[in-house]
Structures are given as C-alpha cells and as structure tokens.
Motif scaffolding. Structure first.
Motif, PDB file in Angstrom:
ATOM      1  N   LYS A 174     -18.058 -38.500 -45.388  1.00 31.84           N
ATOM      2  CA  LYS A 174     -17.724 -37.985 -44.313  1.00 31.84           C
ATOM      3  C   LYS A 174     -17.929 -38.203 -43.125  1.00 31.84           C
ATOM      4  CE  LYS A 174     -15.501 -33.764 -46.077  1.00 31.84           C
ATOM      5  NZ  LYS A 174     -14.900 -32.753 -45.896  1.00 31.84           N
ATOM      6  N   GLY A 175     -17.533 -38.917 -42.039  1.00 29.50           N
ATOM      7  CA  GLY A 175     -18.453 -39.356 -40.812  1.00 29.50           C
ATOM      8  C   GLY A 175     -19.863 -40.665 -40.830  1.00 29.50           C
ATOM      9  N   VAL A 176     -20.021 -41.132 -42.161  1.00 33.51           N
ATOM     10  CA  VAL A 176     -20.268 -42.522 -42.388  1.00 33.51           C
ATOM     11  C   VAL A 176     -20.260 -43.242 -41.646  1.00 33.51           C
ATOM     12  CG1 VAL A 176     -21.308 -43.997 -44.590  1.00 33.51           C
ATOM     13  CG2 VAL A 176     -20.622 -41.324 -44.920  1.00 33.51           C
ATOM     14  N   THR A 177     -20.473 -44.292 -41.638  1.00 34.33           N
ATOM     15  CA  THR A 177     -20.904 -45.051 -40.385  1.00 34.33           C
ATOM     16  C   THR A 177     -21.602 -46.029 -41.228  1.00 34.33           C
ATOM     17  OG1 THR A 177     -21.136 -44.176 -38.365  1.00 34.33           O
ATOM     18  CG2 THR A 177     -21.550 -46.540 -38.172  1.00 34.33           C
ATOM     19  N   GLY A 178     -20.827 -48.104 -42.036  1.00 35.66           N
ATOM     20  CA  GLY A 178     -21.456 -48.618 -42.427  1.00 35.66           C
ATOM     21  C   GLY A 178     -22.168 -47.961 -44.424  1.00 35.66           C
ATOM     22  N   ALA A 179     -21.168 -48.176 -44.711  1.00 36.59           N
ATOM     23  CA  ALA A 179     -21.513 -48.144 -46.014  1.00 36.59           C
ATOM     24  C   ALA A 179     -20.875 -49.424 -47.075  1.00 36.59           C
ATOM     25  CB  ALA A 179     -20.787 -46.973 -47.083  1.00 36.59           C
ATOM     26  N   ASP A 180     -21.098 -49.454 -48.345  1.00 37.64           N
ATOM     27  CA  ASP A 180     -20.665 -50.804 -48.933  1.00 37.64           C
ATOM     28  C   ASP A 180     -21.031 -50.052 -50.088  1.00 37.64           C
ATOM     29  OD1 ASP A 180     -20.609 -52.731 -50.953  1.00 37.64           O
ATOM     30  OD2 ASP A 180     -21.880 -53.821 -49.615  1.00 37.64           O
ATOM     31  N   ILE A 181     -19.415 -49.908 -50.770  1.00 35.95           N
ATOM     32  CA  ILE A 181     -19.435 -49.009 -52.277  1.00 35.95           C
ATOM     33  C   ILE A 181     -18.458 -49.844 -53.187  1.00 35.95           C
ATOM     34  CG2 ILE A 181     -17.993 -47.164 -53.167  1.00 35.95           C
ATOM     35  CD1 ILE A 181     -19.718 -45.984 -50.909  1.00 35.95           C
ATOM     36  N   SER A 182     -19.133 -50.621 -53.623  1.00 38.59           N
ATOM     37  CA  SER A 182     -18.771 -51.736 -54.686  1.00 38.59           C
ATOM     38  C   SER A 182     -19.656 -51.753 -56.137  1.00 38.59           C
ATOM     39  CB  SER A 182     -19.661 -53.401 -53.647  1.00 38.59           C
ATOM     40  OG  SER A 182     -20.606 -52.911 -53.962  1.00 38.59           O
ATOM     41  N   ASP A 183     -18.197 -52.258 -56.993  1.00 37.07           N
ATOM     42  CA  ASP A 183     -18.696 -52.617 -58.445  1.00 37.07           C
ATOM     43  C   ASP A 183     -19.176 -51.446 -59.489  1.00 37.07           C
ATOM     44  OD1 ASP A 183     -18.914 -55.478 -58.368  1.00 37.07           O
ATOM     45  OD2 ASP A 183     -20.670 -55.325 -56.731  1.00 37.07           O
ATOM     46  N   ASN A 184     -18.730 -49.899 -58.470  1.00 35.30           N
ATOM     47  CA  ASN A 184     -18.859 -48.466 -59.006  1.00 35.30           C
ATOM     48  C   ASN A 184     -17.491 -49.233 -60.628  1.00 35.30           C
ATOM     49  OD1 ASN A 184     -20.691 -47.317 -57.429  1.00 35.30           O
ATOM     50  ND2 ASN A 184     -19.923 -48.397 -56.530  1.00 35.30           N
ATOM     51  N   ILE A 185     -17.376 -48.023 -61.303  1.00 35.88           N
ATOM     52  CA  ILE A 185     -16.311 -47.338 -62.223  1.00 35.88           C
ATOM     53  C   ILE A 185     -16.058 -46.430 -62.204  1.00 35.88           C
ATOM     54  CG2 ILE A 185     -15.574 -47.244 -65.036  1.00 35.88           C
ATOM     55  CD1 ILE A 185     -17.644 -50.012 -65.541  1.00 35.88           C
ATOM     56  N   ILE A 186     -15.164 -45.521 -62.315  1.00 35.74           N
ATOM     57  CA  ILE A 186     -14.732 -44.406 -61.798  1.00 35.74           C
ATOM     58  C   ILE A 186     -13.576 -43.651 -62.150  1.00 35.74           C
ATOM     59  CG2 ILE A 186     -14.197 -42.318 -59.970  1.00 35.74           C
ATOM     60  CD1 ILE A 186     -15.866 -43.882 -57.740  1.00 35.74           C
ATOM     61  N   THR A 187     -13.912 -43.207 -63.492  1.00 36.28           N
ATOM     62  CA  THR A 187     -13.349 -42.667 -64.625  1.00 36.28           C
ATOM     63  C   THR A 187     -13.223 -40.931 -63.937  1.00 36.28           C
ATOM     64  OG1 THR A 187     -14.471 -42.600 -66.226  1.00 36.28           O
ATOM     65  CG2 THR A 187     -12.621 -44.873 -65.614  1.00 36.28           C
ATOM     66  N   GLY A 188     -11.123 -40.392 -64.674  1.00 37.10           N
ATOM     67  CA  GLY A 188     -10.996 -38.607 -65.125  1.00 37.10           C
ATOM     68  C   GLY A 188     -12.151 -38.092 -64.144  1.00 37.10           C
ATOM     69  N   THR A 189     -11.805 -37.999 -62.550  1.00 38.85           N
ATOM     70  CA  THR A 189     -12.464 -36.975 -61.923  1.00 38.85           C
ATOM     71  C   THR A 189     -10.310 -36.080 -62.163  1.00 38.85           C
ATOM     72  OG1 THR A 189     -10.778 -38.066 -60.317  1.00 38.85           O
ATOM     73  CG2 THR A 189     -13.228 -38.620 -60.117  1.00 38.85           C
ATOM     74  N   SER A 193     -14.913 -42.021 -40.065  1.00 33.18           N
ATOM     75  CA  SER A 193     -15.580 -42.762 -40.337  1.00 33.18           C
ATOM     76  C   SER A 193     -15.346 -44.377 -40.992  1.00 33.18           C
ATOM     77  CB  SER A 193     -15.572 -42.692 -42.482  1.00 33.18           C
ATOM     78  OG  SER A 193     -16.573 -41.520 -43.024  1.00 33.18           O
ATOM     79  N   SER A 194     -16.413 -44.642 -40.111  1.00 28.75           N
ATOM     80  CA  SER A 194     -16.197 -46.578 -40.306  1.00 28.75           C
ATOM     81  C   SER A 194     -17.295 -47.259 -40.110  1.00 28.75           C
ATOM     82  CB  SER A 194     -16.513 -46.689 -38.459  1.00 28.75           C
ATOM     83  OG  SER A 194     -17.627 -46.165 -38.393  1.00 28.75           O
ATOM     84  N   SER A 195     -16.308 -48.943 -40.585  1.00 29.97           N
ATOM     85  CA  SER A 195     -17.302 -49.724 -41.525  1.00 29.97           C
ATOM     86  C   SER A 195     -17.340 -49.563 -42.462  1.00 29.97           C
ATOM     87  CB  SER A 195     -18.653 -49.874 -40.411  1.00 29.97           C
ATOM     88  OG  SER A 195     -18.057 -50.771 -38.847  1.00 29.97           O
ATOM     89  N   ILE A 196     -16.628 -49.537 -44.139  1.00 28.09           N
ATOM     90  CA  ILE A 196     -16.380 -49.275 -44.969  1.00 28.09           C
ATOM     91  C   ILE A 196     -16.626 -50.372 -45.601  1.00 28.09           C
ATOM     92  CG2 ILE A 196     -16.091 -47.137 -47.038  1.00 28.09           C
ATOM     93  CD1 ILE A 196     -17.440 -46.499 -44.058  1.00 28.09           C
ATOM     94  N   ARG A 197     -16.710 -50.733 -47.032  1.00 30.63           N
ATOM     95  CA  ARG A 197     -16.570 -51.486 -47.945  1.00 30.63           C
ATOM     96  C   ARG A 197     -16.352 -50.798 -49.009  1.00 30.63           C
ATOM     97  NH1 ARG A 197     -19.841 -55.282 -50.833  1.00 30.63           N
ATOM     98  NH2 ARG A 197     -18.147 -57.769 -50.491  1.00 30.63           N
ATOM     99  N   VAL A 198     -15.485 -51.276 -49.570  1.00 32.70           N
ATOM    100  CA  VAL A 198     -14.469 -50.932 -51.177  1.00 32.70           C
ATOM    101  C   VAL A 198     -14.509 -51.821 -51.639  1.00 32.70           C
ATOM    102  CG1 VAL A 198     -13.323 -49.260 -52.481  1.00 32.70           C
ATOM    103  CG2 VAL A 198     -14.776 -48.310 -50.013  1.00 32.70           C
TER     104      VAL A 198
END
Length: 502
Positions: free
Chosen positions: A296-311, A323-328
C-alpha cells in the motif's frame, strides 16, 4: 454466435503474425502442460524449496517463467557501534506502537500481555547480536528470555530503537512467546542473516487470535537473507500481519529494506506500506492467511522469483493504494485462495511479466480502478475464475499471455469509464469458458491474438456481436495482422501520465 462457433471458423483465428510467441494448445498439449504444472507444484511443496528446484521443468512455453533476470542481492548493512540492553515500560512501548503504526495498530493487543507489569527489552545505542541480547538479558533481567539450545525464547516484547540494530546470525533462532504476548517493534535495523525468527506454539489466554509479529516502522529497516520465518502474524495486513514494514513521510528510513532467498511458513503475510525501493526476491511463501505480499503506497518495488502457495483467505500478491513503479516478474503462484496478483485503488505503472499462475481461487490477475498496467508473457492455467480481469481501469496492455483452461473467461473487461483503453495483443486462448468477455466496456483493441484452441465461445457478453469482424480480420491475407477495435473512443489517443495515472 454467442452460444457456439464451428471449429472450422475457430481455426481461422490462428495468428500467422511473425514473432508471435503465444500459440493455442491442442488437447494433448493441454494435458501435458497440466501435468507439468502439477509436477512443479509437487516439487515445490517443501518450505525449503526455491524456484531452482523446478528449473528443469520450465521448458517450452513455461520457459518464459525462467527468462527473468535475477535481481542483484544487496549487501547487508551493519552498525559498527555496540548497543546496550535496557528496559522500557510496556505502556511506553505500546504508545510507540500506536504512534508508529497509526491505524494499523490492533487496540486489543494489550489483552495478549499476560504480565502487564513486565517491561519490554530495549536495544539502543548500537548493534547487538541475538547471543549478546540473550547474555545481557539473562544477567540483568531474569525471566525475560530462556535458552533452548540455539533458540532464544523471548517472553517479553523487544524494542529496537532508531539508533540501534539486532542481528540474528546463521544457526541462531529468536522465538517470540505466544503465551506471553511477545512481539518485536523495530525502529532501527533488524537483520536476519541466515537465522530464524518465529512464534512459539500454543495459544494466548488473553487474546485467542494473537500470534507474535514483527513490525518495522518509522525510520526502521528490515534486511533478511537466507532467513526462516514461521507462525508469525494475525488479524490481516498491517502491523500485526507477520512481518510489516510501515514507512512514514516525515521519518523516512535511511537504510533500504529487502527480503531475499528466505522462507515464510504459516506467516500471515509480509506487509509493505509507504515504503520505497523494496526488493522481495527468491523467497518461498507457504500457507498463511495472506496476502503473502501486500503493498500500500509503495513506490518502487521488485517482486521477483518468489514461490507463493496456499494462502487460505486472500490473494498471493496485493498491490493497492497508489502504489507505483512495481515490477512483478518470474513468480510462481499456485493454489492461493484469491487472485494470483490483485491490483487496485489507483495503483499505476505496474508490470506483471513472466509469471505462472495456476489453481488460484479468484483468477490469475485482477486490475481494479488502476492505470498503466502491463500484463505480459504470463501463463494463467486452470484458475477458478478468469485469467485476467479488468474493471474500471485505463491504459492497460495485455500481451503475449497464455490463457488456458480457466473456469471463466480468458480475459474479462467490465465497468470501464468512457475514455478507458485496453490493448490485447498476441495472446493465446485455449479451453477457457470463453475467450474475451465484455460488459460496460470502453475501447478494446485486439491484434494478432490466437483463438484456435478456444471453443466454442470466442467473444462473450457485449462483445459477442463482434465475432464476424474478428473472423474477418483473422482471415485477412495482409502480411501484417489487422487490428479490431471494439467501442473505439476519440479520447483514447490522449497520452496517459503513468506516474500520476491521469
């Protein structure tokens, strides 16, 4: 046309555009891809697995998930001065938690503190390792901590002040007592370098829902590399969510936070708010209520090569509130309760590329009330609703995605403003309930998409009458593929400022 389309006509929709990556699948190819994705999920069941453990399976159309360039791993920041361990009254500590986390603070947390007379451990004036903290606490404040082999159990809350740091080194483990209502507030630097941070088993008699958490706020920073986090967090996103980093405009952190190559097991989530230049890469998230990663309200983030299972309750990755300038990119998101990626509430300049999203409860990607979002080179396979859902959003590009066997439409576009524009270019549709669904949509530009594997419904909802035009453009003998624009509007050519969303 709405209810069916002969296969012969559908085959006309196979694109012959040069350089087009996405191609629709036959029945045998679909079965093979489904088996491969299931094997990827089986290989990645353990919390100790990483993307590398499934790399040999990322071939063919799955190779795009492995093409992302790994983010460089930053060095861990170190303080040279040696800190001191003191105590602070618990009321003061709770007041600081209220001040530093504002509305994110759970007012019922006081019920979890079994011994309100006990103070909080207070690190200030420099850095301490976990061993140093334990040695000082045992000497000065009996009962505050307990050694259990390599594990230090803290029965009291811990405060890291703005001029100090706590370092959890390899083979070290800090366990926060659930029964005693322990948690950690960090306004300085918390470094978890190959160590472990977890909540103890059991329940809290004063507040049944309570689980220990780590809140980094104000000038604080969290740096984790090769770390293990488990059983942390409760009550959704915010300061109690497990691990949180909550920035403030008046007190920006001078040290950048990052979380890399770490594991999260049954952690409610990693919550990022009003922070800058975040790196969350190469991590393994399993279980937990979710979102696994919330912004929330994040400026500039690199979210990469993660594994997410089972929320168990919400989406895997949540991007909201300007939020802006976000790379997933390059993430594997399997079997989560909500969407793989959810983008909403004036988020902008978001790039979602090269991700695998399968068996998620509410689809692959959802974009709501946001602008300037690029969704490209992803695989959305067998999600419980749509592959990509767009609602009330502008200036989106959906390109070269594989949209396969989703229970709803491959792409759904609804509730658009009059001047909104969505470009759908070079995607492959196979075995979805329908190809593209439209409802109260504005301009949608289609070009060089492959519908050969999509039968019987190509276009659905208010887009259904455009099937003949779609067939006509697909059957064109021109060297370059023709575009089909649905609901063209005169204002769609106006430039969009992706930094402001206007």
């Amino acid at each position: 046309m709405r209810k069916g389309l002969p296969l012969l006509l559908a085959l006309l929709l196979t694109s012959t555009a040069h350089g087009l990556r996405a191609e629709s699948l036959g029945r045998a190819e679909l079965a093979g891809l489904t088996r491969t994705v299931a094997e990827i999920g089986a290989r990645l069941q353990s919390v100790d697995t990483r993307k590398d453990d499934a790399r040999e399976l990322l071939t063919g159309r799955l190779a795009m998930i492995d093409r992302t360039e790994a983010a460089p791993r930053p060095a861990l920041h170190r303080l040279t001065t040696v800190g001191k361990l003191q105590t602070v009254p618990i009321d003061f500590m709770l007041a600081q938690l209220r001040l530093q986390t504002a509305r994110q603070f759970d007012t019922e947390i006081e019920k979890a503190l079994v011994n309100r007379a006990a103070p909080a451990l207070f690190i200030r004036g420099g850095a301490m390792t976990l061993d140093q903290l334990a040695a000082e606490a045992e000497k000065l404040f009996p009962g505050a901590v307990e050694r259990r082999g390599e594990t230090i159990l803290s029965r009291w809350p811990i405060v890291i002040w703005s001029d100090s740091a706590l370092v959890i080194e390899p083979q070290q483990s800090l366990e926060l007592s659930t029964a005693d209502g322990a948690f950690l507030l960090n306004s300085g630097l918390l470094t978890v370098d190959g160590g472990e941070l977890k909540a103890s088993a059991g329940e809290n008699s004063g507040l049944n829902s309570f689980r220990p958490f780590v809140a980094t706020a104000m000038t604080g920073a969290l740096q984790a590399s090769g770390a293990r986090f488990s059983r942390l967090g409760y009550a959704g996103a915010g300061s109690t969510s497990g691990l949180s980093i909550l920035g403030a405009a008046l007190f920006p952190s001078k040290i950048t936070s990052h979380v890399v190559d770490s594991s999260f097991q049954n952690v409610s989530g990693l919550s990022l708010e009003n922070t800058h230049r975040m790196l969350v890469a190469g991590n393994r998230f399993s279980g937990g209520t979710g979102p696994a990663i919330a912004m929330k309200g994040v400026t500039g983030a690199d979210i990469s090569d993660n594994i997410i299972t089972g929320t168990t309750e919400t989406q895997a990755i949540d991007i909201q509130n300007t939020s802006s300038s976000i790379r997933v990119t390059g993430n594997i998101l399997l079997g989560n309760r909500g969407s793989g990626v959810f983008v909403a509430n004036d988020a902008r300049d978001v790039s979602i590329t090269g991700n695998l999203m399968s068996r998620n409860g509410r689809g692959g990607v959802s974009v709501v009330r946001s602008a300037c979002v690029t969704i490209s080179d992803n695989i959305m396979l067998s999600n419980s609703q749509v592959g990509i859902k767009v609602r009330a959003s502008h200036a989106l590009t959906l390109s070269h995605n594989d949209l396969i066997a989703n229970a709803g439409a491959g792409i759904s576009i609804i509730d658009q403003d009059d001047n909104a524009r969505v470009a759908i270019d070079g995607n492959a549709f196979s075995a979805n309930k329908s190809g593209i669904h439209g409802g109260a949509a504005s301009e949608v530009a289609l070009k060089a998409n492959d519908f050969a594997g999509q039968s019987p419904i190509l276009l659905d909802g208010e887009f259904a009458p455009y099937v003949p035009e779609l067939l006509e453009t697909a059957a064109s003998a021109d060297a370059k593929p023709k575009a089909l624009t649905i609901h063209a509007n005169t204002s769609s050519t106006a430039p969009v400022d992706c930094k402001t969303g206007s």
